[in-house]
Design an enzyme around this catalytic site. Structure first.
Site, mmCIF file in Angstrom:
data_model
loop_
_atom_site.group_PDB
_atom_site.id
_atom_site.type_symbol
_atom_site.label_atom_id
_atom_site.label_comp_id
_atom_site.label_asym_id
_atom_site.label_seq_id
_atom_site.Cartn_x
_atom_site.Cartn_y
_atom_site.Cartn_z
ATOM 1 N N ASP A 134 68.150 -15.156 19.083
ATOM 2 C CA ASP A 134 67.916 -14.917 17.570
ATOM 3 C C ASP A 134 67.535 -13.492 17.516
ATOM 4 O O ASP A 134 67.973 -13.126 16.362
ATOM 5 C CB ASP A 134 67.334 -16.130 16.974
ATOM 6 C CG ASP A 134 65.749 -16.236 17.408
ATOM 7 O OD1 ASP A 134 65.474 -15.325 18.471
ATOM 8 O OD2 ASP A 134 65.299 -17.087 17.066
ATOM 9 N N ASP B 78 67.467 -10.002 22.316
ATOM 10 C CA ASP B 78 68.149 -11.061 23.150
ATOM 11 C C ASP B 78 69.563 -10.855 23.437
ATOM 12 O O ASP B 78 70.312 -11.487 24.189
ATOM 13 C CB ASP B 78 68.020 -12.460 22.153
ATOM 14 C CG ASP B 78 66.848 -13.032 22.104
ATOM 15 O OD1 ASP B 78 66.279 -13.108 23.320
ATOM 16 O OD2 ASP B 78 66.535 -14.030 21.344
ATOM 17 N N ASP C 249 66.808 -22.167 23.629
ATOM 18 C CA ASP C 249 65.619 -21.861 22.895
ATOM 19 C C ASP C 249 64.912 -23.210 22.509
ATOM 20 O O ASP C 249 65.828 -24.098 22.100
ATOM 21 C CB ASP C 249 65.549 -20.716 21.483
ATOM 22 C CG ASP C 249 65.749 -19.291 22.055
ATOM 23 O OD1 ASP C 249 65.340 -19.148 22.974
ATOM 24 O OD2 ASP C 249 66.585 -18.782 21.197
#
Length: 944
Positions: free
Chosen positions: A674, A678, A348
């Site tokens: 997170d 996901d 990310d």
């Protein structure tokens, strides 16, 4: 009572359904009754296995099973000491495994507990603070910016309320909430504007909600239930060690059978057995079946590296502790090794590659374009203009821009503590607004001081359609300190407007220069828009600020009435800056053969700018958008995935597609995440990496690894540790197996030669467990070879014992066999009729040879002299203690009967000394050939 479809009902209907009161809330008695009925507001987990279940699971290993069988056989034939020694090491291995896995779960539980928020509720007519786990359906909860939503709820009041629902829906932009609307019952979760969901974050405004679902009856609870049915697959190390154990076991059983049969028929023609019958033959020859069987058991003990399971477990446990110190929590011991063969890191952007703290880095005011230094929310930084220091309080244009940025703002900068002697800060509210508060503080303007001078008296809240916000402030209040607004003429009231630059500029008639409003002509308008576009090209998020002097508070405070005839003040360009340590981590990862890929929901320009800054976007690299991913088939994506450096505007569903594409190219993928949604990508990846700070409980429970600092650099550090651990495991597997193969050859060839067995079963066991076990453990504590992060990732299908190691094992085993059988033969001549003395000589020679060889095993290719003979203090301690143990078994009278040893003289040691160095010398010679081979391969690779 947990509510369904409350978003499709009027507020009054929902209040009646849950039998609560809007102003007074529930009574304490009602709360207690509902708490007993519905349980606490927390995600329940699948029952974890108890201590004894975990203990039993440690025995589900082929190598361990062989050891247990060997112990049982030893008891049956009367060798109780052998049996006890074997079981001690088996139980020790199991206990270490249980303790370490329990510690990992306890650490995760502590992390989870730290994240548990409190909630403001109305009960018995009073506002009280309670733990979120104590919420029940029907509770009235107050919601404020910066708080997490503690349960699923139907909103009953909302004022400029925005909620970030990325953890649930994957949508990174906060959602505007509106309590009064009634929606269709089939509307998707992401469009339920009148509802708020557990674990989502309030970024703006305030509100009030009625709890409709708690615990497992929330939207996140439903996802958690699905995830709990998932069973993880074995890691590469588990598979390889199981395979190694089975191979050794089958070899062991086969050789035992061959030796047992050979022992029965040795010295006798097979025809005699068939003519007399098997039982008659045994009786006639009076074979000592028990002694022969114990020989086979001795060989079994020699074949199986008894210390291997314990050393592997301890090595993984110590590695996991080192990883925790480097901010990576590994949830299962064998998963440590998986990191060592990772080839791709999908990370990310926000918070992992960047600081997750929007920071103003550029600005424009009064015709001057300035820069600002500083990191994150720390209100320390310097202003500069054309490379020269700029004092904002002395520049009317910049000063007015800072006033407008601070006053037309709802975020608050708060001191959160102290770290390393420096004050730390946190932002309450929207991150973009927070950046504007921080730059004002860098210029010496603090909210609590400025609002005393310029109190807010009215506002027009921000909304996504207008893309701007307005606040009205009193400048000349009776009794207030003098107003320091940098204007030539300070009006009674002033309205500040901030928003998208092009939209704010369209509402302006004038522009501020040196504290005066001058006409905004077309040339100046184009200049401002050009600066805005230039900042945007640098991936900066740009906001414009304007003001309007007022004689009084307007009767009509609508946007149409207030937001006109404005004076443009300036622009602020902000970015979520890259973490300072990430650029170096990306470089280290690239040298280690690791491909780093940014996966973000942000815009393409921003993704490209950050990726270039940290060195992740390489020449010829591709940046794919979510829309492009949607248009590509799985096969098409797999065809180009090796050239992809970044993916932007992606949803959690895209993450799974990206993982599958890399896996189709035989990559081992580490994927960060997170949010709850996901979880599928984290499960799909070879290594799921959850965020310890911003991650949801569900993502942490799903992941293989949790980053306690949410930092990309910690992933690279964990991969380095994984490589070191696997390298160390290879070292002690080589060390133990080479010795064990040597033992097999020693016993097998001695029987073929008609010699007595050179070592007793108990001696073999002590050699494997004690004298070999301690140095093997010291090998597991090696710091790692200098080039560990300059080697390419190893193939996942490569066995623990590869071809080079196999050659080394054969050479060492032959060297050991030659040395021990030779010294044993000489000892038989030296001690005629005293087999015990000769066995002691053979035992001592092999132990000392192995202790010396432990030093050479510290590197597979580097010479022991290049890495430093004594640089591993644990090796010195382990070999020293093992040698003292050897001396104790030889010279302490009370140990001699148990180990079957004979006290040796100094002359005996002199005879043994040269034979001790045969195997270590052979090991160093093998390294020379391996180094030359590696050099030739490097030359070929360079030429290609």
């Amino acid at each position: 009572m947990q509510g369904q479809e409350c978003h499709a009902r009027e507020i009054g209907h929902v209040i009646s359904q849950f039998e609560t009161h809007l102003e007074k809330g529930l009574t304490q008695a009602e709360v207690q009754d509902r708490l007993e009925k519905h349980g606490p507001n927390e995600l329940t987990e699948k029952p974890r296995p108890g201590f004894f279940q975990l203990l039993l699971s440690q025995f589900n290993n082929f190598l361990v099973i062989i050891l247990i069988v060997a112990a049982v056989v030893s008891v049956l034939v009367g060798e109780v000491i052998d049996a006890v020694a074997i079981m001690v090491i088996v139980i020790l291995n199991a206990v270490v495994g249980v303790v370490q896995e329990s510690k990992a779960e306890a650490a995760l539980a502590a992390l989870k507990k730290m994240a548990a928020p409190n909630a403001q509720v109305i009960r018995d007519g009073h506002q009280v603070t309670v733990s979120s786990r104590e919420l029940v359906p029907g509770d009235i909860v107050l919601l404020e910016a910066g708080n997490y939503v503690p349960a699923d709820m139907r909103l009953i009041e909302s004022v400029n309320l925005k909620v970030e629902e990325a953890s649930l829906t994957g949508e990174s932009v906060p959602v505007d909430k509106e309590a009064k609307v009634v929606l269709d019952k089939d509307i998707p979760i992401g469009d339920r504007r009148n509802s708020a969901f557990m674990s989502t974050l309030i970024t703006y405004g305030r509100g009030k909600g009625l709890v409709t679902g708690t615990g497992m009856h929330t939207q996140i609870g439903l996802i958690a239930q699905m995830l709990q049915s998932y069973e993880g697959e074995e890691t590469p190390l588990q598979k390889k060690l199981d395979h190694l154990g089975k191979v050794l076991g089958m070899v062991c059983l086969s050789i035992c059978g061959v030796i047992f049969i050979y022992g029965l028929v040795r010295d006798t023609h097979p025809g005699v057995i068939f003519s007399q019958g098997l039982m008659a033959y045994f009786s006639a020859e009076k074979k000592d079946i028990i002694e022969l069987f114990m020989t086979a058991v001795a060989l079994a003990i020699a074949a199986v590296p008894e210390g291997l399971p314990a050393v592997v477990t301890i090595c993984l446990a110590l590695g996991m502790q080192r990883m925790i110190r480097r901010h990576a929590l590994i949830r299962k011991l064998p998963a440590v090794e998986t990191l060592g063969c990772a080839t791709v890191i999908c990370s990310d952007k926000t918070g992992t590659l960047t600081q997750n703290e929007m920071t103003v880095v550029q600005g424009w005011a009064g015709g001057k374009r300035f820069k600002v230094t500083g990191e994150g929310y720390n209100p320390k930084g310097q202003f500069s203009l054309d490379g020269q220091p700029l004092e904002p309080s002395k520049d009317p244009g910049v000063s007015l821009l800072l006033y407008g940025s601070l006053l037309c703002n709802d975020s608050k900068l708060e001191e959160s503590g102290e770290e390393k002697g420096e004050r730390t800060w946190r932002m309450v509210g929207d991150p973009t607004e927070g950046a504007m508060v921080v730059i004002a503080a860098k210029g010496g303007l603090w909210r609590h001081e400025v609002e005393k001078i310029l109190p807010r008296v009215q506002e027009v809240p921000f909304d996504s359609e207008r893309k701007r916000m307005t606040t009205i402030h009193q400048c000349q209040a009776p009794g207030n300190p003098a107003c320091h607004l940098p204007l030539k003429e300070v009006p009674p009231y002033v309205a500040f407007v901030k928003g998208a630059p092009d939209i704010v500029l369209d509402l302006c008639q004038t522009v501020s220069e040196d504290g005066k409003a001058v006409p905004l002509n077309e040339e100046k308008r184009k200049e401002i828009l050009a600066i805005n576009q230039d900042m945007a090209r640098q991936a900066l998020r740009v906001l414009g600020v304007a003001y309007r002097p007022l004689d009084r508070i307007p009767d009509d405070c609508s946007a149409d009435a207030v937001e006109k005839n404005l004076t443009f003040v300036g622009l602020l360009g902000m970015i979520d800056p890259a973490r300072p340590e990430v650029k170096e981590a990306v470089r280290v990862a690239r040298e280690a053969g690791l491909k780093s890929v940014m996966v973000t929901g942000d815009y393409k320009d921003t993704a490209e700018a950050i990726a270039k800054e940290i060195g992740m976007l390489r020449p010829g690299g591709m940046v794919l958008t979510g829309a492009e991913l949607d248009r590509m088939s799985d096969t098409e994506l797999a065809g180009v995935i090796d050239r992809v450096n970044a993916c932007c505007r992606v949803s959690p569903q895209h993450k799974t597609k990206i993982v599958d594409a890399f896996k189709a190219r035989d990559h081992v993928v580490a994927m960060t995440g997170d949010g709850v949604n996901d979880a599928p990508a984290l499960k799909r990846a070879n290594i799921g990496v959850a965020m310890g700070i911003t991650g949801t409980d569900v993502s942490k429970e799903t992941a293989d690894m949790v980053l306690t600092d949410d930092n990309y650099a910690s992933i690279v550090s964990a991969i380095e540790e994984g490589r070191i651990i696997y390298s160390n495991i290879r070292k002690f597997v080589f060390f133990l197996v080479a010795c064990n193969i040597g033992e097999i050859l020693i016993i097998f060839l001695s029987m073929l030669a008609g010699l007595p067995i050179p070592m007793r079963p108990i001696q073999l066991l002590l050699l494997n467990l004690v004298t070999d076990g301690a140095p093997a453990l010291a090998l597991g504590l090696e710091k790692g070879e200098p080039d560990i992060m300059k080697r390419p990732p190893r193939p996942t299908r490569e066995p623990v014992i590869n071809r080079d190691m196999l050659y080394s094992i054969v050479v060492i085993a032959i060297a050991d066999t030659i040395a021990v059988l030779t010294v044993f033969y000489l000892a038989l001549q030296r001690f005629p009729g005293n087999v015990m003395a000769a066995q002691t000589v053979a035992f001592s020679t092999l132990v000392c040879s192995e202790l010396l060889r432990a030093f050479t095993s510290r590197s597979e290719t580097y010479s022991i002299f290049s890495i430093g003979v004594f640089s591993n203090k644990w090796m010195v301690l382990a070999t020293g203690s093992s040698f003292l143990f050897l001396l104790a078994t030889i010279y302490l009278p009370f140990l001699q009967p148990f180990v079957d040893t004979f006290p040796l003289s100094a002359g005996d040691w002199l005879v043994m000394l040269p034979f001790m160095f045969i195997a270590p010398t052979a090991a160093e010679i093998v390294k020379v050939f391996l180094r030359r081979k590696a050099a030739r391969m490097a030359e070929v690779a360079t030429a290609a």
